[in-house]
Design an enzyme around this catalytic site. Structure first.
Site, PDB file in Angstrom:
ATOM      1  N   SER A 231       0.850  -1.191   0.000  1.00  0.00           N
ATOM      2  CA  SER A 231       0.000   0.000   0.000  1.00  0.00           C
ATOM      3  C   SER A 231       0.882   1.235   0.000  1.00  0.00           C
ATOM      4  CB  SER A 231      -0.901   0.020   1.239  1.00  0.00           C
ATOM      5  OG  SER A 231      -1.579   1.257   1.369  1.00  0.00           O
TER       6      SER A 231
ATOM      7  N   TYR B 295      -1.578  -0.104  10.548  1.00  0.00           N
ATOM      8  CA  TYR B 295      -1.804  -0.543   9.171  1.00  0.00           C
ATOM      9  C   TYR B 295      -0.631  -0.120   8.283  1.00  0.00           C
ATOM     10  CZ  TYR B 295      -3.515  -0.888   4.436  1.00  0.00           C
ATOM     11  OH  TYR B 295      -3.621  -1.186   3.105  1.00  0.00           O
TER      12      TYR B 295
END
Length: 252
Positions: A139, A152
Site C-alpha cells: 500500500s 496498518y
C-alpha cells in the site's frame, strides 16, 4: 509447463478480480479465503473456464495453512505465481484510541499471514524457476504516513521491506518479487475498515474516480507476464485524483 496461480483473500476485492482475470487467460487457480460460501461460488463460476481449487482457510492459522498447502494435489503442485492479497485495515483512529485487538488482527493477517504463505510456497515457486512471480499487495500507506494509518501503515512498510529481502534471497532462482502498492481503491476493504458504515464508505469515494479492483488485477497480470528477465521491484498506483498532503504543523 502449466501456469498455476495461488491467490490469498480471493473472496472479494483485488483477490476476486485477480481470479477472474487470470482464469480468463487460462491459468489454473488455487484460491483461498475465510468465507467458504463465497469461495465455493467463485470456484464454481470459474471452473467452467479453468481448473480451480478452493481452499477455505485463514492465512493467520499457520497449521491450517501448512496442511492445506501440503495437501495440494499434483495438478496444482508447481506454481508459476503467488498473489499475497489477504490483508485488512481496521479503523482509522489515532493510536491512543485504537484497539489492541484490532492491531493484533492487522499484524497477524498482513504480516504473519503473508510470511506463512510465502515461506510455505517458496519451494514450489522455485521448482517452476524462470518466470515464476510473487506479487505482494502492499500500500502507499507503507511509504506515506497519514493520521490514523499507524499500525496498518507499519504492516505495509513490512511488506515492502520483506519483498526487497526476498529479492536478495531468491537471486539465481528465477523467481521474481513485486511489492504492488495501491492508493485509493474502491473495494470491500474500506467497508471493513469502517466497520460496515456504508455512508462513510460512499463518502470516501464520492467524486474521486478511484482505482478499481479490476485495475489492480490487470496490473498483476501484466507484472506476471513480463519477460522472465524483468523484475518490477515496487509499483505505486493511485487515481489521478489522489496525491500527497503537506506537512501538518501544530501552532501554539
Amino acid at each position: 509447463m502449466d501456469s498455476t496461480l495461488f491467490i490469498t483473500g480471493a473472496t472479494s476485492g483485488f483477490g476476486e478480480a485477480c481470479a477472474r482475470r487470470f482464469a480468463a487467460a487460462g491459468w489454473k487457480l488455487v484460491v483461498t479465503g475465510r468465507r467458504q460460501d463465497r469461495l465455493q461460488a467463485l470456484a464454481g463460476e470459474l471452473s467452467t473456464t479453468t481448473s480451480v481449487l478452493p481452499l477455505a482457510v485463514d492465512v493467520r492459522d499457520r497449521q491450517a495453512m501448512q496442511e492445506s498447502i501440503d495437501g495440494l494435489p499434483a495438478e496444482f503442485a508447481t506454481l508459476r505465481g503467488l498473489i499475497n492479497n489477504a490483508g485488512l485495515a481496521l479503523g482509522i483512529n489515532p493510536a491512543q484510541q485504537c484497539s489492541l485487538d484490532e492491531w493484533d488482527t492487522m499484524v497477524d493477517t498482513n504480516v504473519k499471514g503473508l510470511m506463512y504463505t510465502t515461506r510455505m510456497l517458496l519451494p514450489r515457486l522455485i521448482a517452476h524457476g524462470a518466470g515464476a512471480s510473487i506479487v505482494n499487495i502492499g500500500s502507499v500507506a507503507g511509504n506515506w504516513p497519514y493520521p490514523g494509518g499507524n499500525v496498518y501503515g507499519g504492516t505495509k512498510a513490512f511488506v515492502r521491506q520483506f519483498s526487497l529481502g526476498l529479492r536478495c534471497d531468491l537471486v539465481g532462482t528465477g523467481v521474481r518479487v513485486t511489492d504492488l502498492e495501491p492508493g485509493l481503491c474502491e473495494s470491500e476493504f474500506t467497508l471493513v475498515r469502517f466497520g460496515g458504515d456504508q455512508a462513510r464508505y460512499a463518502a470516501t469515494y464520492a467524486g474521486a474516480d478511484p482505482v478499481q479492483p479490476e485495475d489492480i488485477a490487470e496490473t498483476c497480470f501484466w507484472l506476471m507476464n513480463q519477460p522472465p528477465h524483468i523484475n518490477i521491484n515496487n509499483l505505486e498506483i493511485m487515481p489521478v485524483s489522489q496525491t500527497w498532503s503537506g506537512f501538518a504543523i501544530h501552532r501554539q
